[in-house]
Design an enzyme around this catalytic site. Sequence first.
Site, PDB file in Angstrom:
ATOM      1  N   CYS A   1      -0.790  13.187  -2.921  1.00  0.00           N
ATOM      2  CA  CYS A   1       0.586  12.685  -2.955  1.00  0.00           C
ATOM      3  C   CYS A   1       1.233  12.998  -4.316  1.00  0.00           C
ATOM      4  O   CYS A   1       0.624  12.787  -5.368  1.00  0.00           O
ATOM      5  CB  CYS A   1       0.591  11.175  -2.710  1.00  0.00           C
TER       6      CYS A   1
ATOM      7  N   CYS B   1       2.212   6.393  -8.349  1.00  0.00           N
ATOM      8  CA  CYS B   1       1.955   4.945  -8.254  1.00  0.00           C
ATOM      9  C   CYS B   1       0.637   4.639  -8.971  1.00  0.00           C
ATOM     10  O   CYS B   1      -0.422   5.147  -8.557  1.00  0.00           O
ATOM     11  CB  CYS B   1       1.895   4.521  -6.796  1.00  0.00           C
TER      12      CYS B   1
ATOM     13  N   CYS C   1      -2.801   3.883  -7.092  1.00  0.00           N
ATOM     14  CA  CYS C   1      -3.156   4.514  -5.814  1.00  0.00           C
ATOM     15  C   CYS C   1      -4.208   5.618  -5.936  1.00  0.00           C
ATOM     16  O   CYS C   1      -4.096   6.514  -6.775  1.00  0.00           O
ATOM     17  CB  CYS C   1      -1.892   5.065  -5.160  1.00  0.00           C
TER      18      CYS C   1
ATOM     19  N   CYS D   1      -1.394   0.702  12.426  1.00  0.00           N
ATOM     20  CA  CYS D   1      -0.536   1.107  11.309  1.00  0.00           C
ATOM     21  C   CYS D   1      -1.008   2.460  10.781  1.00  0.00           C
ATOM     22  O   CYS D   1      -2.143   2.575  10.306  1.00  0.00           O
ATOM     23  CB  CYS D   1      -0.624   0.103  10.173  1.00  0.00           C
TER      24      CYS D   1
ATOM     25  N   CYS E   1       3.128   0.852  13.821  1.00  0.00           N
ATOM     26  CA  CYS E   1       3.713   0.756  12.483  1.00  0.00           C
ATOM     27  C   CYS E   1       3.400   2.066  11.765  1.00  0.00           C
ATOM     28  O   CYS E   1       2.324   2.626  11.963  1.00  0.00           O
ATOM     29  CB  CYS E   1       3.103  -0.427  11.726  1.00  0.00           C
TER      30      CYS E   1
ATOM     31  N   CYS F   1       8.543  -3.969   7.574  1.00  0.00           N
ATOM     32  CA  CYS F   1       7.313  -4.546   7.012  1.00  0.00           C
ATOM     33  C   CYS F   1       7.388  -4.246   5.522  1.00  0.00           C
ATOM     34  O   CYS F   1       7.380  -3.072   5.126  1.00  0.00           O
ATOM     35  CB  CYS F   1       6.097  -3.888   7.648  1.00  0.00           C
TER      36      CYS F   1
ATOM     37  N   ARG G   1       1.016 -11.220   5.790  1.00  0.00           N
ATOM     38  CA  ARG G   1      -0.325 -10.631   5.951  1.00  0.00           C
ATOM     39  C   ARG G   1      -1.122 -10.700   4.660  1.00  0.00           C
ATOM     40  O   ARG G   1      -0.677 -10.234   3.610  1.00  0.00           O
ATOM     41  CB  ARG G   1      -0.199  -9.165   6.408  1.00  0.00           C
TER      42      ARG G   1
HETATM   43  N1  SAM Z   1       3.031   6.815   0.656  1.00  0.00           N
HETATM   44  C1  SAM Z   1       3.666   5.765   1.330  1.00  0.00           C
HETATM   45  C2  SAM Z   1       4.311   4.765   0.414  1.00  0.00           C
HETATM   46  O1  SAM Z   1       3.863   4.597  -0.706  1.00  0.00           O
HETATM   47  O2  SAM Z   1       5.238   4.098   0.849  1.00  0.00           O
HETATM   48  C3  SAM Z   1       2.762   5.041   2.301  1.00  0.00           C
HETATM   49  C4  SAM Z   1       1.328   4.794   1.970  1.00  0.00           C
HETATM   50  S1  SAM Z   1       1.007   3.700   0.593  1.00  0.00           S
HETATM   51  C5  SAM Z   1      -0.722   3.858   0.422  1.00  0.00           C
HETATM   52  C6  SAM Z   1       1.310   2.073   1.284  1.00  0.00           C
HETATM   53  C7  SAM Z   1       1.103   0.881   0.397  1.00  0.00           C
HETATM   54  O3  SAM Z   1      -0.273   0.648   0.203  1.00  0.00           O
HETATM   55  C8  SAM Z   1       1.664   0.915  -1.006  1.00  0.00           C
HETATM   56  O4  SAM Z   1       3.033   0.666  -1.042  1.00  0.00           O
HETATM   57  C9  SAM Z   1       0.884  -0.187  -1.677  1.00  0.00           C
HETATM   58  O5  SAM Z   1       1.578  -1.400  -1.564  1.00  0.00           O
HETATM   59  C10 SAM Z   1      -0.421  -0.234  -0.884  1.00  0.00           C
HETATM   60  N2  SAM Z   1      -1.572   0.193  -1.715  1.00  0.00           N
HETATM   61  C11 SAM Z   1      -1.856   1.453  -2.086  1.00  0.00           C
HETATM   62  N3  SAM Z   1      -2.944   1.488  -2.880  1.00  0.00           N
HETATM   63  C12 SAM Z   1      -3.355   0.217  -3.037  1.00  0.00           C
HETATM   64  C13 SAM Z   1      -4.420  -0.394  -3.754  1.00  0.00           C
HETATM   65  N4  SAM Z   1      -5.278   0.318  -4.484  1.00  0.00           N
HETATM   66  N5  SAM Z   1      -4.565  -1.734  -3.676  1.00  0.00           N
HETATM   67  C14 SAM Z   1      -3.695  -2.474  -2.933  1.00  0.00           C
HETATM   68  N6  SAM Z   1      -2.664  -1.941  -2.232  1.00  0.00           N
HETATM   69  C15 SAM Z   1      -2.486  -0.620  -2.285  1.00  0.00           C
HETATM   70 FE1  SF4 Z   2       1.744   8.274  -2.681  1.00  0.00          FE
HETATM   71 FE2  SF4 Z   2      -0.021   6.323  -2.936  1.00  0.00          FE
HETATM   72 FE3  SF4 Z   2       2.375   6.078  -4.026  1.00  0.00          FE
HETATM   73 FE4  SF4 Z   2       2.132   6.008  -1.336  1.00  0.00          FE
HETATM   74  S1  SF4 Z   2       1.304   4.521  -2.802  1.00  0.00           S
HETATM   75  S2  SF4 Z   2       3.658   7.119  -2.534  1.00  0.00           S
HETATM   76  S3  SF4 Z   2       0.423   7.437  -1.097  1.00  0.00           S
HETATM   77  S4  SF4 Z   2       0.809   7.597  -4.582  1.00  0.00           S
END
Ligand code: SAM
Ligand code: SF4
Length: 343
Positions: A76, A80, A83, A120, A151, A211, A283
């Site tokens: 990606c 973030c 992530c 989801c 979802c 959501c 949730r």
């Molecule tokens: N890329 C898309 C986005 O960010 O909207 C969708 C997938 S992203 C993995 C969805 C959500 O997963 C993120 O917004 C975050 O809230 C949650 N998430 C991701 N990594 C996480 C982690 N290590 N611990 C807890 N929640 C996490």
């Molecule tokens: Fe990409 Fe992870 Fe951020 Fe979603 S949460 S936009 S998968 S880096």
Amino acid sequence: MTKRASACAGALFFGVNMLDQSPSLVRNDWTKEEIEGLFDLPFTDLLFNAARVHREHFDPTEIEAAQLLSIKTGGCPEDCGYCSQSSKFDTGLKADKLMATETVLADAAKAKANGATRFCMGAAWRSPKNRDMDALVAMIRGVKDLGLETCMTLGMLTDEQASALAEAGLDFYNHNIDTSEEHYSNVITTRTFADRLDTLESVRQAGMNVCCGGIMGLGEARADRISFVHTLATLPSHPGSVPINALVPIEGTPLSMAEPVEPIELVRVIAVCRITMPESVVRLSAGREGMSEEAQALAFLAGANSIFVGDALLTTPNPEPRSDAALFAKLGLRPAASSVSKV
Ligand code: SAM
Ligand code: SF4
Ligand code: DTB
């Protein structure tokens, strides 16, 4: 004054007796001061009120079971800081292409057989490419044909993309604000909090259920948690689902060593979400793997009424189905029927 009477007096704030029995109203005009007042209540009073609101709107013995699948993993372009799937950090995760529709449907059928009512599908994208839309539509249709709620969480959407997903029958779109507006740029720099709100508006305009929630344990302060709940509770309509995640720390990410959120504080966040958004499904999302049964029980008492089930979240483990089944049996909880008609 008896001890209890003095506790009740302590529960009075902004002219509202938090221990009264009047039905909770759905409000979108919460102030930060009111939300702070809820966080500051004695824990027992906060839980009592959250539990009261919970049973006014839901059967408190029912928990929704949602299952996740990563349909496009890793690589990606976003940064973030929490992530595993960001290409900006070396987390050791292998990037994959978008999964074949048949593979997704086979996984959805297994989820249904294991008792999930919502499926989801998550993609590690900043936003979907138009060339992916046909496959996404086929996945939505196929999963719905299995009798599951659908979802997706695919990143930012244009109005056209949101309409196409809604037309295919997508029930929920997950798009988290993650943290407070004030703390956002400490966690993510490749998009803004306002970008997030724009996509939520496109999802609402397209007629899908929203959501939207966030992650606790991103180095945020109590003031950020107050601001985070305030944003959610003052959206034009409350999200149908509010996922509250505890950070799953990922080696190689900037937040891998962040101070974990204390379980009691996580329960407070859930209770405040329950009181301020009485009709939303809250949730208890990522992070259950590291939580005790007692902390999870408190979260359910505070009004959490949904969990992710199955061995895995997107890229990290989740409690084993048999340990969840044992916990449900101990607590007298049972899986809820589909909630789509309720939101
Ligand atoms: N890329 C898309 C986005 O960010 O909207 C969708 C997938 S992203 C993995 C969805 C959500 O997963 C993120 O917004 C975050 O809230 C949650 N998430 C991701 N990594 C996480 C982690 N290590 N611990 C807890 N929640 C996490
Ligand atoms: Fe990409 Fe992870 Fe951020 Fe979603 S949460 S936009 S998968 S880096
Ligand atoms: C949400 O709020 N939590 C889910 C879902 N929405 C997409 C994701 C949790 C991801 C946890 C880390 C991982 O497994 O990669």
